[in-house]
Motif scaffolding. Structure first.
Motif, PDB file in Angstrom:
ATOM      1  N   SER A 681       0.833  -1.212   0.000  1.00  0.00           N
ATOM      2  CA  SER A 681       0.000   0.000   0.000  1.00  0.00           C
ATOM      3  C   SER A 681       0.864   1.257   0.000  1.00  0.00           C
ATOM      4  N   ALA A 682       1.974   1.212   0.752  1.00  0.00           N
ATOM      5  CA  ALA A 682       2.852   2.384   0.824  1.00  0.00           C
ATOM      6  C   ALA A 682       3.543   2.638  -0.509  1.00  0.00           C
ATOM      7  N   ALA A 683       3.845   1.580  -1.243  1.00  0.00           N
ATOM      8  CA  ALA A 683       4.539   1.739  -2.520  1.00  0.00           C
ATOM      9  C   ALA A 683       3.619   2.209  -3.625  1.00  0.00           C
ATOM     10  N   GLY A 684       2.322   1.873  -3.528  1.00  0.00           N
ATOM     11  CA  GLY A 684       1.384   2.242  -4.569  1.00  0.00           C
ATOM     12  C   GLY A 684       1.677   1.530  -5.876  1.00  0.00           C
ATOM     13  N   GLU A 685       1.342   2.175  -6.977  1.00  0.00           N
ATOM     14  CA  GLU A 685       1.512   1.577  -8.306  1.00  0.00           C
ATOM     15  C   GLU A 685       2.646   2.216  -9.089  1.00  0.00           C
ATOM     16  N   ALA A 686       3.530   2.902  -8.363  1.00  0.00           N
ATOM     17  CA  ALA A 686       4.595   3.614  -9.066  1.00  0.00           C
ATOM     18  C   ALA A 686       5.555   2.680  -9.779  1.00  0.00           C
ATOM     19  N   GLN A 687       5.699   1.463  -9.246  1.00  0.00           N
ATOM     20  CA  GLN A 687       6.676   0.527  -9.820  1.00  0.00           C
ATOM     21  C   GLN A 687       6.269  -0.898  -9.474  1.00  0.00           C
ATOM     22  N   ALA A 688       6.491  -1.810 -10.401  1.00  0.00           N
ATOM     23  CA  ALA A 688       6.235  -3.229 -10.129  1.00  0.00           C
ATOM     24  C   ALA A 688       7.333  -3.760  -9.211  1.00  0.00           C
ATOM     25  N   LEU A 689       6.938  -4.326  -8.077  1.00  0.00           N
ATOM     26  CA  LEU A 689       7.898  -4.806  -7.089  1.00  0.00           C
ATOM     27  C   LEU A 689       7.532  -6.216  -6.633  1.00  0.00           C
ATOM     28  N   ARG A 690       8.532  -6.933  -6.146  1.00  0.00           N
ATOM     29  CA  ARG A 690       8.317  -8.239  -5.538  1.00  0.00           C
ATOM     30  C   ARG A 690       8.603  -8.130  -4.041  1.00  0.00           C
ATOM     31  N   TYR A 691       7.668  -8.631  -3.254  1.00  0.00           N
ATOM     32  CA  TYR A 691       7.795  -8.621  -1.802  1.00  0.00           C
ATOM     33  C   TYR A 691       7.951 -10.073  -1.352  1.00  0.00           C
ATOM     34  N   ARG A 692       9.125 -10.421  -0.897  1.00  0.00           N
ATOM     35  CA  ARG A 692       9.369 -11.816  -0.562  1.00  0.00           C
ATOM     36  C   ARG A 692       9.835 -11.951   0.885  1.00  0.00           C
ATOM     37  N   PRO A 693       9.085 -12.701   1.690  1.00  0.00           N
ATOM     38  CA  PRO A 693       9.567 -13.013   3.040  1.00  0.00           C
ATOM     39  C   PRO A 693      10.856 -13.821   2.963  1.00  0.00           C
ATOM     40  N   SER A 694      11.643 -13.778   4.020  1.00  0.00           N
ATOM     41  CA  SER A 694      12.940 -14.475   4.010  1.00  0.00           C
ATOM     42  C   SER A 694      12.769 -15.969   3.796  1.00  0.00           C
ATOM     43  N   ALA A 695      11.678 -16.554   4.335  1.00  0.00           N
ATOM     44  CA  ALA A 695      11.457 -17.992   4.157  1.00  0.00           C
ATOM     45  C   ALA A 695      11.244 -18.334   2.683  1.00  0.00           C
ATOM     46  N   GLU A 696      10.551 -17.453   1.945  1.00  0.00           N
ATOM     47  CA  GLU A 696      10.325 -17.701   0.518  1.00  0.00           C
ATOM     48  C   GLU A 696      11.629 -17.589  -0.265  1.00  0.00           C
ATOM     49  N   ILE A 697      12.448 -16.596   0.056  1.00  0.00           N
ATOM     50  CA  ILE A 697      13.729 -16.450  -0.628  1.00  0.00           C
ATOM     51  C   ILE A 697      14.617 -17.656  -0.339  1.00  0.00           C
ATOM     52  N   ARG A 698      14.567 -18.121   0.893  1.00  0.00           N
ATOM     53  CA  ARG A 698      15.358 -19.301   1.253  1.00  0.00           C
ATOM     54  C   ARG A 698      14.946 -20.502   0.407  1.00  0.00           C
ATOM     55  N   GLN A 699      13.634 -20.700   0.248  1.00  0.00           N
ATOM     56  CA  GLN A 699      13.160 -21.836  -0.526  1.00  0.00           C
ATOM     57  C   GLN A 699      13.498 -21.680  -2.003  1.00  0.00           C
ATOM     58  N   ILE A 700      13.346 -20.471  -2.537  1.00  0.00           N
ATOM     59  CA  ILE A 700      13.689 -20.228  -3.954  1.00  0.00           C
ATOM     60  C   ILE A 700      15.165 -20.504  -4.187  1.00  0.00           C
ATOM     61  N   SER A 701      16.011 -20.054  -3.248  1.00  0.00           N
ATOM     62  CA  SER A 701      17.456 -20.259  -3.385  1.00  0.00           C
ATOM     63  C   SER A 701      17.797 -21.741  -3.365  1.00  0.00           C
ATOM     64  N   LEU A 702      17.142 -22.493  -2.488  1.00  0.00           N
ATOM     65  CA  LEU A 702      17.400 -23.933  -2.422  1.00  0.00           C
ATOM     66  C   LEU A 702      16.882 -24.638  -3.670  1.00  0.00           C
ATOM     67  N   ASP A 703      15.770 -24.134  -4.228  1.00  0.00           N
ATOM     68  CA  ASP A 703      15.262 -24.721  -5.475  1.00  0.00           C
ATOM     69  C   ASP A 703      16.270 -24.517  -6.611  1.00  0.00           C
ATOM     70  N   VAL A 704      16.851 -23.319  -6.697  1.00  0.00           N
ATOM     71  CA  VAL A 704      17.877 -23.067  -7.712  1.00  0.00           C
ATOM     72  C   VAL A 704      19.076 -23.973  -7.485  1.00  0.00           C
ATOM     73  N   PHE A 705      19.455 -24.140  -6.216  1.00  0.00           N
ATOM     74  CA  PHE A 705      20.569 -25.032  -5.883  1.00  0.00           C
ATOM     75  C   PHE A 705      20.286 -26.450  -6.363  1.00  0.00           C
ATOM     76  N   ASP A 706      19.079 -26.927  -6.066  1.00  0.00           N
ATOM     77  CA  ASP A 706      18.728 -28.298  -6.463  1.00  0.00           C
ATOM     78  C   ASP A 706      18.707 -28.449  -7.983  1.00  0.00           C
ATOM     79  N   ARG A 707      18.219 -27.415  -8.691  1.00  0.00           N
ATOM     80  CA  ARG A 707      18.225 -27.471 -10.151  1.00  0.00           C
ATOM     81  C   ARG A 707      19.656 -27.539 -10.678  1.00  0.00           C
ATOM     82  N   THR A 708      20.542 -26.800 -10.017  1.00  0.00           N
ATOM     83  CA  THR A 708      21.933 -26.769 -10.464  1.00  0.00           C
ATOM     84  C   THR A 708      22.564 -28.152 -10.416  1.00  0.00           C
TER      85      THR A 708
END
Length: 843
Positions: A681-708
């Motif tokens: 809400s604070a950012a509004g529509e000025a720019q497309a942004l991704r909001y990722r909790p640390s747990a989600e980033i951790r899982q995404i990083s491990l998924d990339v690791f596993d793909r590697t």
């Protein structure tokens, strides 16, 4: 020799299953090597074609890192410097929303300047409607081949995702190009007018580079001196060479792992040719007695091996091409995740692949067959007629082979410890494996004798016979145990390496992801996140539930022939929380805020030889400036490495307030989901942004690791499959050789079940011994991979983590593979009537 060749051909045709197993072994080995080579070369060729097409006739490029430079440099270059053969470029990436997994390279160019630099785009002014191309900001051009493939016509719309936002562009026309390199290299490129591309990619007023055609190096040196601070002139191929250099270690790793499968395949050939010699020992003895000389026997056996190797190699090329269709996707995905964006349109066998596959297949076959061929040629006729003599020589040779194996292991260990070259380190690993294989006959002999008494106590006479049967058929059983041992050790070594890497990576993630929510603009794989809109960090800091924020600035600095990654963080305090230090500690951050001091990541230290206390020169807007390295941090995001600076110091030197990411630390008791909603809400529509909790980033990083590491697991399984085929061939050969022995046991009253248990017992002992021998070899391989190969290839330090369950699974896999391989011989021998097996002996 004509009669001998006919006899050899009749033998091969009369032992189809035995020959088929040998052919299958070399086929799988060649297939794995060919598939990896094809996948690597296809990705490399796709990148190189794209680079060559985009470079065109340019000899040099003017660059300034990831942020580019002011477009005013272009008219200065053309007018004041008189460089007319110069073309400005703005480029980026866009995801195609209508074509799954397709990524377009967006190229903004000056239509009138292209004919002097890039022949493939030189026809824009002649083929395109320049009024539309230059007058509208949504028109793109593409090659006519690409448009035909996608069934697109001028006027059709394309939906793209650029920096997280959906954008619609119109195909304004197509371009025809004569050069094959342009047709392939520009196939995934969308061309725009440079002003439209600047607007689309958020690069207004900036250029990424200017490509030039300079007459000689003297002019290049003069021009380089006149360029503004922070802007560099470098050879046109420098950037692509640097990117390929980054991925070279990854491609070398894959090639080395694929050669393991070929190594196991060579054991199969040795196994098959030895058996072919043993089966015909009586025939060779008679031929020698009748006057056939040693050279003729040697040539006969090598000729048979060459036939088997040729058939297996040709089949391996075909299977490898089929396998490469799947592997190329894994290789490309890993390169995209770790290094740069590349798209492979197809896999085609080249003369190089054909020559490599045939050379490796035939070479491995002939080398593996040389020892049994020499054995057949050098043995006296009387000895050739004696099976006991063959096994006696095998037992007598075992200690000498073990001594050679110890020497190979010591030499391999020395290479791993001393030489800094990655290729030499792989040679050291292969020496370790070969040394262990050479020790197997002696270990089998000693283990068989040592196990005979306990096996007899537990299982009676059949158990004692099964244990001693390994040493009785040492010439056969040692090869089977060695092949399976190497395959299982690979399973253990690579498994421990992956587990160790994953464990180290997880610990680093847990330490690094200190914030609760991370905010950044979306980016295509391989690109840094675009800058955030001005004022957004301050808006996020004022949101309810936010305790504090930290910001990150990411850019590349043009330094020599490569781009160095620079990361500037505003942590809001004097401690570097969220970093794991190899040298130094978090309290150093205060120095970074107040002095010209930086941290470097471990891969940067490994690549450039820079450590604590050293001086590092960085290009700044005011010219080159020296910084003191005060610490080294662990980092597993890139093998390039990076320089880390305090944002306060960066802003004072670069006069740049840009921020690429924000890390939000939530106040105690704040719900993360509600906090994300308030941040949106604070950012509004000025720019497309991704909001990722640390747990989600951790899982995404491990998924990339596993793909590697997916492709590593695939290669490991293929090598194990080759070994299972080898064990099947060895046990079948051993069982066939002992058919008369089994017939005697049947004639003496042994039941079918007892004979079957005896053969399966031998398989059990062979598998168990292979598994147990594979454990120390696999652990040594794991230490070499984690402490030497990964350190030299990527600059990463890894702890060694051994999961006991993995070791148990490896032994179980060896036993299961041996039992499965021994099932058919056991069934066949137990079902063969004793009279049939004894008839030849009576005759």
């Amino acid at each position: 020799m004509h009669l001998l060749r006919r006899a050899g051909l009749r033998y091969l045709l009369g032992h189809r299953w035995q020959v088929a197993l040998a052919v299958l072994g070399i086929t799988l080995g060649v297939a794995v090597v060919t598939a990896v080579d094809l996948a690597n070369r296809s990705a490399l060729q796709a990148f190189q074609l794209s680079a060559d097409a985009l470079t065109g006739e340019a000899t040099h490029s003017i660059t300034a890192g990831s942020e580019g430079f002011d477009e005013a440099l272009y008219p200065w270059l053309r007018v004041e410097q008189g460089e007319r053969r110069a073309s400005p470029v703005v480029e980026g990436y866009a995801e195609d929303l209508d074509q799954a997994a397709r990524v377009w390279r967006m190229l903004g160019v000056d239509a009138f300047a292209e004919s002097e630099v890039r022949p493939g785009l030189g026809g824009i002014a002649g083929q395109a409607d320049l009024a539309l191309f230059m007058g509208r900001d949504d028109h793109v051009l593409m090659l006519e081949d690409a448009a035909a493939e996608l069934d697109l016509q001028p006027g059709d719309r394309l939906r793209l995702r650029v920096q997280g936002r959906e954008r619609a562009v119109v195909l304004g026309g197509t371009l025809a190009t004569a050069r094959p390199v342009d047709r392939q290299g520009l196939h995934d490129v969308l061309i725009m007018d440079i002003a439209a591309a600047q607007a689309l990619l958020g690069r207004t007023g900036r250029l990424d580079r200017i490509d030039l055609v300079l007459p000689d190096e003297g002019r290049a040196a003069t021009l380089a001196e006149d360029l503004p601070d922070g802007v560099q002139l470098r050879p046109a191929e420098a950037r692509s060479s640097a990117l390929l250099d980054m991925s070279r270690a990854f491609r070398l790793n894959l090639t080395a792992f694929s050669l393991l499968a070929l190594l196991v395949g060579a054991f199969l050939i040795y196994n098959a040719m030895t058996f072919a010699v043993v089966q015909r020992r009586a025939l060779f003895g008679r031929l020698r007695a009748l006057g056939v000389d040693r050279v003729q026997i040697l040539r006969l056996v090598l000729l048979e091996a060459a036939v088997v190797g040729l058939v297996g190699s040709v089949l391996g090329l075909v299977v490898g091409w089929l396998l490469a269709q799947g592997l190329v996707g894994l290789v490309t995905r890993t390169i995209n995740d770790l290094y740069f964006v590349v798209q492979v349109r197809g896999v085609a066998l080249s003369p190089h692949n054909l020559a490599l596959g045939l050379a490796l297949g035939m070479g491995a076959t002939l080398v593996a067959a040389l020892l049994p061929a020499n054995e057949a040629a050098r043995s006296p006729p009387r000895a050739t007629l004696s099976r006991a003599d063959l096994e006696g020589r095998s037992r007598a040779r075992a200690p000498r082979l073990a001594g050679a194996g110890v020497g190979a292991i010591l030499l391999g260990s020395a290479l791993l410890l001393v030489s800094p070259a990655l290729l030499v380190a792989f040679v050291g690993i292969f020496l370790l494996l070969m040394g262990a294989a050479l020790m197997v006959p002696w270990l089998v002999l000693r283990s068989s004798l040592a196990l005979a008494r306990p096996a007899g106590a537990l299982f009676g006479l059949p158990g004692r016979m099964a244990a001693r049967g390994l040493s009785a058929g040492l010439s056969r059983s040692a090869v089977a145990v060695a092949a399976l041992m190497i395959a299982i050790s690979t399973v253990v070594g690579v498994g421990v390496m992956v587990d160790s890497f994953r464990g180290t990576f997880e610990r680093w993630l847990d330490a690094s992801l200190a914030a609760d929510v991370y905010i950044a603009a979306p980016s295509v794989t391989g690109e840094a996140s675009p800058p955030l809109a001005p004022g957004l960090p301050e808006a996020f800091a004022g949101v309810e539930g936010v305790e504090r924020i930290t910001t990150g600035r990411y850019l590349r600095l043009a330094r020599g022939g490569e781009d160095w990654r620079l990361r500037a963080y505003d942590l809001g305090r004097d401690r570097a929380d969220g970093f794991m230090f190899r040298e130094g500690d978090p309290a150093l951050w205060a120095r970074l805020r107040e002095e010209d001091a930086v941290l470097v990541t471990e891969p940067f230290q490994s690549r450039h030889g820079v450590g604590t206390g050293d001086s590092l020169t960085l290009p700044t807007p005011a010219g080159e400036r020296s910084f003191t390295v005060v610490g080294v941090t662990y980092d597993y995001t890139t093998s390039e490495g990076a320089v880390i600076m305090a944002a306060e110091r960066y802003r004072s030197i670069w006069e740049d307030e840009t921020v690429n990411s924000v890390a939000v630390h939530a106040a105690a008791g704040t719900d993360t989901a509600e906090l994300v909603a308030r941040l949106r809400s604070a950012a509004g529509e000025a720019q497309a942004l991704r909001y990722r909790p640390s747990a989600e980033i951790r899982q995404i990083s491990l998924d990339v690791f596993d793909r590697t590491f997916t492709i590593t697991h695939v290669l490991r399984l293929l090598a194990t499959g080759v070994a299972v085929v080898g064990v099947l061939g060895a046990l079948l050969a051993l069982a066939l050789e002992r058919s008369r022995e089994m017939a005697v046991l049947r004639a003496m009253g042994c039941s079918v079940q007892q004979v079957r248990r005896l053969i399966l017992g031998q398989s059990l002992f062979a598998g168990g011994l292979s598994g147990l021998l594979a454990l120390p070899l696999g652990l040594a391989l794991a230490v070499a991979l984690t402490q030497t190969i990964n350190q030299r290839a990527f600059g990463w330090s890894l702890g060694v983590h051994v999961d006991p369950l993995l070791l148990l699974q490896a032994v179980a896999l060896a036993v299961l593979a041996a039992l499965l391989a021994g099932w058919y011989p056991a069934r066949r021998m137990a079902a063969t009537p004793p009279g049939d097996a004894l008839r030849e002996e009576v005759e």
